[in-house]
Design a protein around this motif. Structure first.
Motif, mmCIF file in Angstrom:
data_model
loop_
_atom_site.group_PDB
_atom_site.id
_atom_site.type_symbol
_atom_site.label_atom_id
_atom_site.label_comp_id
_atom_site.label_asym_id
_atom_site.label_seq_id
_atom_site.Cartn_x
_atom_site.Cartn_y
_atom_site.Cartn_z
ATOM 1 N N GLU A 130 0.793 -1.422 0.226
ATOM 2 C CA GLU A 130 0.010 0.064 0.012
ATOM 3 C C GLU A 130 0.653 1.421 -0.160
ATOM 4 O O GLU A 130 0.448 2.278 -0.696
ATOM 5 C CB GLU A 130 -0.886 -0.052 1.191
ATOM 6 N N GLU A 131 1.684 1.341 0.900
ATOM 7 C CA GLU A 131 2.692 2.530 0.787
ATOM 8 C C GLU A 131 3.403 2.684 -0.211
ATOM 9 O O GLU A 131 3.532 3.833 -0.874
ATOM 10 C CB GLU A 131 3.634 2.344 2.237
ATOM 11 N N ARG B 80 21.071 1.340 -3.512
ATOM 12 C CA ARG B 80 20.337 2.434 -2.431
ATOM 13 C C ARG B 80 21.424 2.680 -1.132
ATOM 14 O O ARG B 80 21.226 4.043 -0.879
ATOM 15 C CB ARG B 80 19.150 1.578 -2.004
ATOM 16 N N LEU B 81 21.921 1.918 -0.805
ATOM 17 C CA LEU B 81 22.803 2.176 0.352
ATOM 18 C C LEU B 81 24.252 2.750 -0.147
ATOM 19 O O LEU B 81 24.953 3.329 0.777
ATOM 20 C CB LEU B 81 23.071 0.703 1.015
ATOM 21 N N SER B 82 24.618 2.619 -1.443
ATOM 22 C CA SER B 82 25.763 3.365 -1.814
ATOM 23 C C SER B 82 25.789 4.405 -2.380
ATOM 24 O O SER B 82 26.961 5.003 -2.275
ATOM 25 C CB SER B 82 26.262 2.088 -2.829
ATOM 26 N N ALA B 83 24.889 4.944 -2.786
ATOM 27 C CA ALA B 83 24.930 6.255 -3.564
ATOM 28 C C ALA B 83 23.557 6.988 -3.477
ATOM 29 O O ALA B 83 22.580 6.193 -3.220
ATOM 30 C CB ALA B 83 25.448 6.006 -4.886
ATOM 31 N N ALA B 84 23.654 8.398 -3.444
ATOM 32 C CA ALA B 84 22.642 9.181 -3.448
ATOM 33 C C ALA B 84 21.659 8.731 -4.719
ATOM 34 O O ALA B 84 22.180 8.514 -5.907
ATOM 35 C CB ALA B 84 22.937 10.662 -3.840
ATOM 36 N N ASP B 216 11.852 3.321 -0.571
ATOM 37 C CA ASP B 216 10.556 3.047 0.167
ATOM 38 C C ASP B 216 10.057 4.069 1.233
ATOM 39 O O ASP B 216 11.112 4.840 1.793
ATOM 40 C CB ASP B 216 10.555 1.808 1.082
ATOM 41 N N LYS C 12 5.691 -1.418 12.632
ATOM 42 C CA LYS C 12 5.615 -1.716 11.246
ATOM 43 C C LYS C 12 4.417 -2.613 10.943
ATOM 44 O O LYS C 12 4.207 -3.784 11.472
ATOM 45 C CB LYS C 12 6.918 -2.478 10.680
ATOM 46 N N ASN C 13 3.855 -1.827 9.814
ATOM 47 C CA ASN C 13 2.611 -2.669 9.282
ATOM 48 C C ASN C 13 2.771 -3.157 7.982
ATOM 49 O O ASN C 13 3.489 -2.318 7.329
ATOM 50 C CB ASN C 13 1.082 -1.997 9.489
ATOM 51 N N ASN C 15 0.552 -3.671 4.796
ATOM 52 C CA ASN C 15 -0.990 -3.421 4.303
ATOM 53 C C ASN C 15 -1.946 -3.529 5.585
ATOM 54 O O ASN C 15 -2.769 -4.532 5.411
ATOM 55 C CB ASN C 15 -1.357 -4.389 3.193
ATOM 56 N N ARG C 48 16.029 -3.503 8.398
ATOM 57 C CA ARG C 48 15.696 -2.893 7.196
ATOM 58 C C ARG C 48 15.421 -1.406 7.646
ATOM 59 O O ARG C 48 15.702 -0.401 7.003
ATOM 60 C CB ARG C 48 14.663 -3.414 6.189
ATOM 61 N N CYS C 51 18.556 0.774 8.928
ATOM 62 C CA CYS C 51 19.194 1.026 7.637
ATOM 63 C C CYS C 51 18.749 1.934 6.778
ATOM 64 O O CYS C 51 19.325 2.553 6.030
ATOM 65 C CB CYS C 51 20.274 0.022 7.304
ATOM 66 N N LEU C 53 16.250 1.214 4.853
ATOM 67 C CA LEU C 53 15.656 0.801 3.435
ATOM 68 C C LEU C 53 14.200 0.481 3.307
ATOM 69 O O LEU C 53 13.460 0.523 2.431
ATOM 70 C CB LEU C 53 16.126 -0.471 3.079
ATOM 71 N N LEU C 54 13.536 0.814 4.789
ATOM 72 C CA LEU C 54 12.079 0.743 4.899
ATOM 73 C C LEU C 54 11.848 1.744 5.875
ATOM 74 O O LEU C 54 12.385 2.133 6.685
ATOM 75 C CB LEU C 54 11.816 -0.683 5.592
ATOM 76 N N ARG C 55 10.546 2.403 5.774
ATOM 77 C CA ARG C 55 10.100 3.298 6.823
ATOM 78 C C ARG C 55 9.185 2.731 7.672
ATOM 79 O O ARG C 55 8.459 1.700 7.381
ATOM 80 C CB ARG C 55 9.159 4.434 5.907
ATOM 81 N N SER C 57 6.158 2.360 9.993
ATOM 82 C CA SER C 57 4.991 2.875 10.063
ATOM 83 C C SER C 57 4.438 3.539 11.317
ATOM 84 O O SER C 57 3.704 4.353 11.267
ATOM 85 C CB SER C 57 3.701 1.627 10.031
ATOM 86 N N THR C 73 18.565 7.355 3.202
ATOM 87 C CA THR C 73 19.051 6.069 3.027
ATOM 88 C C THR C 73 20.455 6.023 2.703
ATOM 89 O O THR C 73 21.437 5.386 3.518
ATOM 90 C CB THR C 73 18.273 5.354 1.988
ATOM 91 N N HIS C 74 21.079 6.577 1.741
ATOM 92 C CA HIS C 74 22.378 6.465 1.273
ATOM 93 C C HIS C 74 23.364 7.179 2.264
ATOM 94 O O HIS C 74 24.404 6.625 2.616
ATOM 95 C CB HIS C 74 22.599 7.208 -0.274
#
Lengths: 222, 216, 222
Positions: A130-131, B80-84, B216, C12-13, C15, C48, C51, C53-55, C57, C73-74
């Motif tokens: 969803e997000e 994603r973790l390595s560069a803007a 994300d 975290k959820n 959906n 995740r 670091c 890669l995920l937000r 909720s 993230t980077h």
């Protein structure tokens, strides 16, 4: 609640006016009456898209699901209005230029708007999470709209168009007589009102669904 | 960014994720069109339309591959973790530019042989092709990222691209017709200006939005 | 280097289905931490989120390095090394090409000796010029560890690090984690009791239990 009755009465009056009060105009005969419907439909189609795009941008900024919900329902209203605008436009084209479709730049731009709406919903349906769906759809809604001003304003300037000038054309002159113009404005206001009304209905629906979901979750916990 | 383009080239060279699809698709449509038209003489406008339709659909068949592959394989997270995001976008944009360029460089000679279009001024025509490819790469880079993040369905890229690329296609077709008609420099210049500015607008918007689509 | 990773009521959820909620805690330098819990309790998800890669909720993750906040993230990627079953490298490229690519992308000037030393640390030195496609799964895992260590990150996030590793590989891993504790922090997500005991100076249980001071976890239904 009184405003809904006023809106209903208003629409009734302007529809009667469109058929009985306004004389046929612009050398187009009785057919000219269709523009009272066609232009406001297209107007709401564009307005709803702008609202969807604006809410998409707000979603990207604040990351709150309600902005995405607003973007979706604006797009849902918008696609219906745009479809109707395309159809009324095609009818108008059939009886003035002899063909339902002739890739006039303005026909093209409303058609593109329709395609963008379509692509927007196809994109949404292909994302599971969803997000992520909300983010990608928001990005796309902003990106896709870039082509609309180019198609609507720049290409028609480079090539000839069959479409009657926009109502208030470049020189700021009015091509309608004042009575016709008044009815036209009344239509524009009326359709915008209808759009707003559907919006409030939808907001109510979302609130009710939220309450229902919360109750279910509470029951699960109990 | 150079590293990214080089890596993509190396990988493409070894695995041919995209280029095979692109070329086969281009060749198939070209043969089909040529077969259907036979020996009829076409107007410049029709030549322009056919040429750009072939380029558009061939590009659509392959340009999403580099991104889709990154997501499927799981290397996208490593990037994603390595560069803007802007850096990743720039790298992928240049790679797409190269792919689309290679594709067009192959389509045009074949088209010329099979369809016998009217002669063109090579310099002017080259500029037009470059401007068209620029728009194509500018639009498809961020859209390919969106397609990859949406699950990587092949049919999604043309659906998302068409509304965005239509102004560019219309102008490129008109420009091609003008060049084939031995049109004036002014006529073609207008088209070139339109295409480059449209591509620049697409590129700017993509750069601003890419981070949102990529993370994300 | 002084740094802190603060989790504040993170949830975290997916959906609408909760994975975990209300995880709070602080990670600091000089320790190794273990995130433990049964399958589906959200160990990978938590790493995740840490670091970037995920937000999350709900709640927030603050990564503070020398007083500065890393929210992109980077930026976090410069500061953390991440090994995960969800991250893969390029099969068509050799070990050497993979690592020099990521070094170039990160803007690190990597000398040949550094590269050789890094591969020596994960015991892959003889395979420097072999493509990853020809690697066994254990070798792939070592390669991923090399990727995570490439930029000498102060924080190392290891998601099921001993997957596919042989005894010798597990020894190598233990040595890497021991070194990392001196350099900064290692956060390890694992299910194996032996590893939990060995590395878990502090343990976050993602199944309603709280153990050891400093880090608190409470959590979620699955």
């Amino acid at each position: 609640m009184a405003w809904k009755w006023i809106l209903g009465l208003w629409m009734l009056m302007v529809i009667v006016a469109a058929f009985l009060y306004v004389p046929p105009a612009m050398g187009l005969g009785e057919l000219s009456r269709i523009i009272f419907f066609h232009v406001p439909l297209a107007w709401v189609g564009v307005l709803a898209y702008l609202a969807a795009m604006f809410n998409g941008a707000r979603y990207l900024k604040y990351n709150e699901a309600r902005y995405d919900q607003q973007a979706v329902f604006n797009a849902e209203i918008g696609i219906v209005f745009t479809l109707l605008a395309t159809i009324t436009g095609a009818i108008f084209a059939r009886f003035t230029w002899g063909m339902y479709w002739n890739w006039d730049p303005r026909q093209t731009s409303i058609f593109i708007l329709l395609l963008i709406y379509g692509a927007y919903f196809i994109l949404r349906s292909s994302v599971e999470d969803e997000e992520r769906r909300a983010r990608l759809a928001s990005v796309y809604s902003i990106l896709a709209f870039i082509s609309v001003p180019f198609l609507t304003f720049i290409i028609p300037r480079l090539y000839a168009t069959l479409h009657p000038d926009p109502i208030i054309n470049v020189e700021g002159q009015l091509r309608m007589d004042s009575g016709m113009f008044l009815v036209f404005l009344a239509f524009l206001a009326g359709f915008t009102g209808i759009y707003y009304w559907i919006g409030t209905l939808h907001a109510r629906l979302v609130r009710l669904q939220d309450t229902k979901k919360r109750r279910e979750v509470d029951r699960d916990h109990a | 960014m150079r590293a990214l383009v080089w890596k993509d080239l190396l990988e493409e060279f070894r695995a041919r994720y995209a280029i095979n699809t692109l070329l086969m698709f281009a060749l198939t449509t070209l043969v089909m069109v040529s077969f259907a038209v036979g020996i009829d003489t076409l107007t410049p406008k029709l030549h322009g339309a056919l040429l750009w339709i072939i380029i558009f659909f061939a590009a659509m068949s392959g340009l999403a591959r580099p991104f889709v592959k990154e997501e499927e394989r799981g290397s996208a997270h490593a990037l994603r973790l390595s560069a803007a995001p802007e850096l990743i976008f720039a790298g992928k944009f240049f790679f797409n530019l190269l792919l689309a360029g290679a594709l067009t460089a192959l389509i045009w000679p074949l088209y010329y042989m099979m369809m016998a279009p009217p002669p063109v001024r090579p310099g002017l025509f080259l500029l037009l092709l470059l401007a068209g490819i620029f728009c194509l790469a500018a639009a498809t880079t961020i859209l390919a990222a969106i397609v990859a993040r949406a699950g990587g369905e092949n049919t999604l890229l043309p659906i998302l691209s068409f509304p965005l690329l239509l102004p560019a296609l219309v102008m490129a077709i008109n420009g091609t017709a003008a060049v084939m008609n031995q049109g004036s420099w002014d006529e073609v210049k207008q088209v070139l200006l339109f295409l480059t500015s449209y591509g620049a607008v697409l590129l700017t918007a993509s750069l601003l939005l890419f981070g949102y689509a990529w993370n994300d | 280097m002084d740094f802190k990773i603060k989790l504040h009521e993170v949830g975290k959820n997916y959906n609408g289905h909760p994975v975990f909620h209300n995880i709070s805690g602080i990670f600091g330098p000089g320790k190794s931490y273990v995130v433990a819990g049964p399958n589906g309790s959200g160990k990978s998800t938590l790493l995740r989120i840490i670091c970037g890669l995920l937000r999350p909720s709900a709640g927030e993750v603050r990564v503070e390095v020398n007083g500065a906040l890393l929210d992109q993230t980077h930026n976090r990627g410069q500061f953390m090394g991440y090994l995960s079953p969800y991250i893969n490298l390029y099969d068509r490229l050799t070990a050497h090409e993979n690592l020099s690519f990521f070094a170039a992308l990160r803007g690190i000037a990597l000398k040949e000796e550094d590269l050789a030393e890094l591969l020596d640390r994960v015991r892959l030195k003889p395979f420097l010029h072999r493509r990853l496609g020809a690697f066994s799964s254990g070798m792939q895992q070592r390669m991923k560890l090399a990727y995570a260590l490439l930029h000498r990150p102060p924080v190392l996030l290891l998601d099921e690090p001993s997957t596919s590793l042989d005894d010798e590989g597990k020894k190598m891993l233990a040595a890497v984690i021991a070194t990392q504790r001196k350099l900064g922090t290692a956060i390890i997500a694992t299910n194996e009791g032996e590893e939990v005991e060995k590395y878990g100076e502090e343990i976050i249980h993602l199944d309603n239990r709280i153990e050891s001071a400093g880090v608190e976890g409470s959590a979620g239904r699955v």
